[in-house]
Design an enzyme around this catalytic site. Structure first.
Site, PDB file in Angstrom:
ATOM      1  CG  HIS A   1      74.151  73.369  77.275  1.00  0.00           C
ATOM      2  ND1 HIS A   1      73.965  72.554  76.176  1.00  0.00           N
ATOM      3  CD2 HIS A   1      72.968  73.972  77.483  1.00  0.00           C
ATOM      4  CE1 HIS A   1      72.720  72.669  75.747  1.00  0.00           C
ATOM      5  NE2 HIS A   1      72.086  73.524  76.518  1.00  0.00           N
TER       6      HIS A   1
ATOM      7  CE  LYS B   1      63.910  72.578  73.453  1.00  0.00           C
ATOM      8  NZ  LYS B   1      65.119  72.951  74.201  1.00  0.00           N
TER       9      LYS B   1
ATOM     10  NE  ARG C   1      70.081  80.444  73.578  1.00  0.00           N
ATOM     11  CZ  ARG C   1      69.411  79.425  73.088  1.00  0.00           C
ATOM     12  NH1 ARG C   1      70.021  78.521  72.382  1.00  0.00           N
ATOM     13  NH2 ARG C   1      68.114  79.319  73.290  1.00  0.00           N
TER      14      ARG C   1
ATOM     15  CB  SER D   1      70.790  71.301  71.604  1.00  0.00           C
ATOM     16  OG  SER D   1      71.397  71.463  72.853  1.00  0.00           O
TER      17      SER D   1
HETATM   18  O1  PNS Z   1      66.906  73.037  77.608  1.00  0.00           O
HETATM   19  P1  PNS Z   1      65.435  73.386  77.702  1.00  0.00           P
HETATM   20  O2  PNS Z   1      64.616  72.492  76.794  1.00  0.00           O
HETATM   21  O3  PNS Z   1      65.168  74.844  77.483  1.00  0.00           O
HETATM   22  O4  PNS Z   1      65.010  73.050  79.225  1.00  0.00           O
HETATM   23  C1  PNS Z   1      63.677  73.219  79.647  1.00  0.00           C
HETATM   24  C2  PNS Z   1      63.429  72.366  80.912  1.00  0.00           C
HETATM   25  C3  PNS Z   1      63.691  70.905  80.621  1.00  0.00           C
HETATM   26  C4  PNS Z   1      64.327  72.865  82.030  1.00  0.00           C
HETATM   27  C5  PNS Z   1      61.927  72.588  81.318  1.00  0.00           C
HETATM   28  O5  PNS Z   1      61.093  72.187  80.276  1.00  0.00           O
HETATM   29  C6  PNS Z   1      61.576  71.843  82.607  1.00  0.00           C
HETATM   30  O6  PNS Z   1      61.850  72.324  83.687  1.00  0.00           O
HETATM   31  N1  PNS Z   1      60.957  70.640  82.457  1.00  0.00           N
HETATM   32  C7  PNS Z   1      60.561  69.827  83.582  1.00  0.00           C
HETATM   33  C8  PNS Z   1      59.056  69.922  83.798  1.00  0.00           C
HETATM   34  C9  PNS Z   1      58.709  71.183  84.574  1.00  0.00           C
HETATM   35  O7  PNS Z   1      59.114  71.372  85.708  1.00  0.00           O
HETATM   36  N2  PNS Z   1      57.889  72.081  83.934  1.00  0.00           N
HETATM   37  C10 PNS Z   1      57.431  73.315  84.562  1.00  0.00           C
HETATM   38  C11 PNS Z   1      58.412  74.455  84.472  1.00  0.00           C
HETATM   39  S1  PNS Z   1      58.778  74.965  82.812  1.00  0.00           S
END
Ligand code: PNS
Length: 160
Positions: free
Chosen positions: A18, A42, A91, A129
């Site tokens: 990150h 998660k 990745r 993570s």
């Molecule tokens: O590190 P991650 O878990 O891959 O991040 C994913 C994250 C948190 C960026 C994604 O789940 C997110 O944008 N969550 C907020 C809710 C949202 O906007 N959802 C719609 C788009 S996926």
């Protein structure tokens, strides 16, 4: 007009992979907001406050990085800070399908917000993570994968 980007994620916890993306992204945009958001698939080990504090302590040396958290949609957060872009790290090909779905959804929600993908440095292409938490749980050496403060925080959790 200043270029403002959001680097969103769960950051549970932040890893060297990150940090690599954040450092490189911060060179391209005027301001980079690293934002802890909720990923409903998660179950985080660290609280939002703990994750924000860890990110702050390992990115404090980058002047144009701000750290925040938000309960809600990424597009709504981006709008609230007038961001023009989202940055995500990629990745491997295996990340692509998941990222394509999220990016397409975000474009439906806000067609003006662009998403940029940065390939992670190859030395971190396996790093997540989740894998860090797994190795920490069994007392493996994670010193090359996360900053010392994150290593300590993982030791402080009962599970690790
Ligand atoms: O590190 P991650 O878990 O891959 O991040 C994913 C994250 C948190 C960026 C994604 O789940 C997110 O944008 N969550 C907020 C809710 C949202 O906007 N959802 C719609 C788009 S996926």
């Amino acid at each position: 007009m200043s270029k403002i980007a959001v680097c969103p994620g769960s950051f549970d916890p932040i890893t060297n992979g990150h940090i690599d993306i954040i450092q490189r992204g911060a060179k391209i945009f005027d301001e980079l907001y690293v934002v802890v958001l909720n990923n409903s698939s998660k179950h985080p080990l660290f609280t939002v406050e703990e994750r924000v504090e860890l990110i702050k302590s390992v990115t404090g040396h980058i002047p144009n990085v701000k750290v925040d958290s938000f309960q809600g949609l990424l597009v709504d957060y981006a709008k609230s800070i007038d961001a023009n872009a989202i940055i995500r790290g990629l990745r491997a090909v295996s990340d692509f399908e998941y990222e394509m779905q999220g990016t397409s959804m975000n474009r439906v929600l806000d067609e003006h917000l662009e998403t940029f993908f940065m390939m992670t440095n190859s030395q971190y292409s396996f790093l997540s993570s989740s894998i860090v938490k797994e190795v920490a749980k069994y007392k493996g050496d994670i010193s090359s994968l996360v900053p010392p403060i994150v290593e300590e925080a993982l030791k402080g959790k009962n599970c690790c």
